[in-house]
Design a protein around this motif. Structure first.
Motif, short mmCIF file in Angstrom:
data_model
loop_
_atom_site.label_atom_id
_atom_site.label_comp_id
_atom_site.label_asym_id
_atom_site.label_seq_id
_atom_site.Cartn_x
_atom_site.Cartn_y
_atom_site.Cartn_z
N ILE A 1 -1.96 -12.25 6.45
CA ILE A 1 -0.26 -11.90 6.88
C ILE A 1 -0.69 -12.91 6.69
N VAL A 2 -1.00 -14.75 6.06
CA VAL A 2 -0.35 -15.82 5.82
C VAL A 2 0.21 -16.05 4.24
N GLU A 3 -0.94 -14.71 3.67
CA GLU A 3 -1.25 -15.20 2.43
C GLU A 3 0.46 -14.02 1.82
N THR A 4 0.49 -13.23 2.51
CA THR A 4 1.75 -11.88 1.70
C THR A 4 3.32 -12.46 2.29
N ARG A 5 3.53 -13.69 3.00
CA ARG A 5 4.41 -14.21 4.24
C ARG A 5 4.41 -15.11 2.79
N MET A 6 3.47 -15.97 2.71
CA MET A 6 3.79 -17.22 1.80
C MET A 6 3.46 -17.08 0.15
N THR A 7 3.61 -15.69 -0.34
CA THR A 7 4.04 -14.67 -1.94
C THR A 7 5.49 -14.59 -1.31
#
Length: 328
Positions: free
Chosen positions: A17-23
Motif C-alpha cells: 500500500i505504501v509503494e502504490t501510494r508513492m508510485t
C-alpha cells in the motif's frame, strides 16, 4: 503545466500500500527483490535520484555521499534511527535527512515487555521442550522462573519508547526506575511512578531487570560495557530493543555463560545479522530478528511518514521530521 515529479529510489521492498501510494505521487524506482543494496548500488541510486528512501540495513557514509553528485536532495529514511547515515556530511553537502519518529513507540515497548516476560518466565525453554516432545508432565520444580510483579526495572533511555515501557511495566506491578540524559518533568515522573537515577552505575547495581531503550550515538556506544555489566546482580536480566551497539555483546556473552547474569532478551545485535554464535547456545537467552517494529500497522505508518516528508519537501517546505546533527 504540472511540475515535474521527483525521482525517488526505494532501497528495499515496502508494504504494498505504501509503494502504490508513492508510485501515484512520485517517479518511483521500486526494489524488485528484498535484499539489501550493495555499496555500489546505493551510490548509483543516489546519483540518479532526487530522493532516496533507505532502511537501517543501508549504511550511507560520507564517502558515498561525496559520490552522490548534485541531484540528490533528500534522504528520507524509513525508520527512526539514523545512526547508519552520516547526517553531518549530508547537511554539509546540502542534502536533507528525514526519519519516522514516534511510529513504532508502542510496538517496540510491547516487544520489550514480551522479552522481559519470556526471559523471566523461561518461555523459550518450555517451548523447546514441547516442540522436541521432551515434556514428561507437570513437576513442582520444573521450569521455575521469576515473578514479574515486584521486580525493579531500570530503563536506560526515557524517551517515547522508554516511557511506553514504563507504563506497561507498571501495569505488571514492576517498580520503575530510569536513567536519562535529562531528568523528566516532575509531572511525568509522578504519572509514571518512576524513580530517577543520576548515576547509571548506581541504578544498574540495584535493578532486577535492565531495559535498553536509548539510541545508538557515539556517547552510547558500549554504554553497557564489561564494567557496567559486572555491576548487575547475578539474578538480574537485561533486554535490548534499541540498538545492539549499546551493549558490549562479547562481554555480555561471557557473563551469561559464566552465570554472572541470569538472562538476556535481545532483538538487536552489535554486528547486525552477525549474531555471536555462543549466544545461540544459551538456554537463558531469547534472540529475536529485529522484530520490535514488525507490525503491519507500524510499517504502514512508517511509510506514510516517509511520504509526508517527501511530499512536503516537493512542495518547497521543510520536511516535518527533518533530522539535524544537533539532535543526535
Amino acid at each position: 503545466m504540472p511540475a515535474q515529479r521527483l525521482s525517488v529510489v526505494l532501497t528495499r521492498r515496502l508494504p504494498e500500500i505504501v509503494e502504490t501510494r508513492m508510485t501515484e505521487l512520485f517517479n518511483v524506482q521500486l526494489r524488485e527483490d528484498d535484499t539489501p543494496m550493495s555499496r555500489a548500488e546505493l551510490v548509483a541510486a543516489m546519483a540518479q535520484a532526487d530522493v532516496i528512501v533507505p532502511c537501517i540495513t543501508d549504511r550511507i557514509d560520507g564517502g558515498m555521499l561525496g559520490q552522490a553528485g548534485d541531484r540528490l536532495k533528500l534522504v528520507a529514511n524509513y525508520g527512526a534511527g539514523v545512526d547508519h547515515i552520516d547526517v553531518a556530511t549530508a547537511r554539509q553537502r546540502g542534502i536533507l535527512v528525514s526519519n519516522t519518529p514516534g511510529v513504532m513507540t508502542d510496538d517496540t515497548a510491547d516487544m520489550a515487555l514480551a522479552l522481559i516476560l519470556a526471559v523471566l518466565r523461561r518461555l523459550p525453554e518450555g517451548m523447546a521442550a514441547m516442540q522436541a516432545g521432551n515434556w514428561d508432565g507437570w513437576a513442582p520444580t520444573a521450569f521455575m522462573g521469576g515473578r514479574v510483579a515486584g521486580k525493579r526495572l531500570g530503563i536506560l533511555g526515557m524517551g517515547r519508547i522508554g516511557q511506553a515501557v514504563a507504563r506497561r511495566a507498571s501495569a505488571f506491578g514492576m517498580q520503575v526506575h530510569y536513567h536519562n540524559r535529562r531528568r523528566l518533568h516532575a509531572d511525568i515522573e509522578t504519572a509514571l511512578e518512576a524513580t530517577y537515577w543520576d548515576s547509571l552505575d548506581q541504578m544498574i547495581s540495584r535493578m532486577d531487570v535492565i531495559s535498553v531503550n536509548c539510541p545508538h550515538t557515539p556517547s552510547t556506544f558500549h554504554l553497557m560495557n564489561a564494567r557496567r555489566l559486572k555491576l548487575m546482580k547475578p539474578q538480574a536480566v537485561i533486554v535490548n530493543t534499541s540498538r545492539g551497539e549499546v551493549i558490549d555483546e562479547n562481554a555480555l556473552t561471557r557473563m551469561l555463560r559464566a552465570g554472572e547474569i541470569a538472562g538476556a532478551g535481545l532483538d538487536v545485535f552489535e554486528k547486525g545479522r552477525e549474531v555471536n554464535p555462543r549466544l545461540r547456545e544459551l538456554p537463558n537467552v531469547v534472540l529475536l530478528p529485529h522484530m520490535g517494529s514488525a507490525t503491519r500497522e507500524g510499517r504502514i505508518e512508517m511509510g506514510e511518514k516517509v511520504i509526508i516528508n517527501i511530499k512536503t519537501f516537493a512542495d518547497g517546505h521543510r520536511p516535518p521530521d527533518l533530522v539535524v546533527p544537533s539532535m543526535l
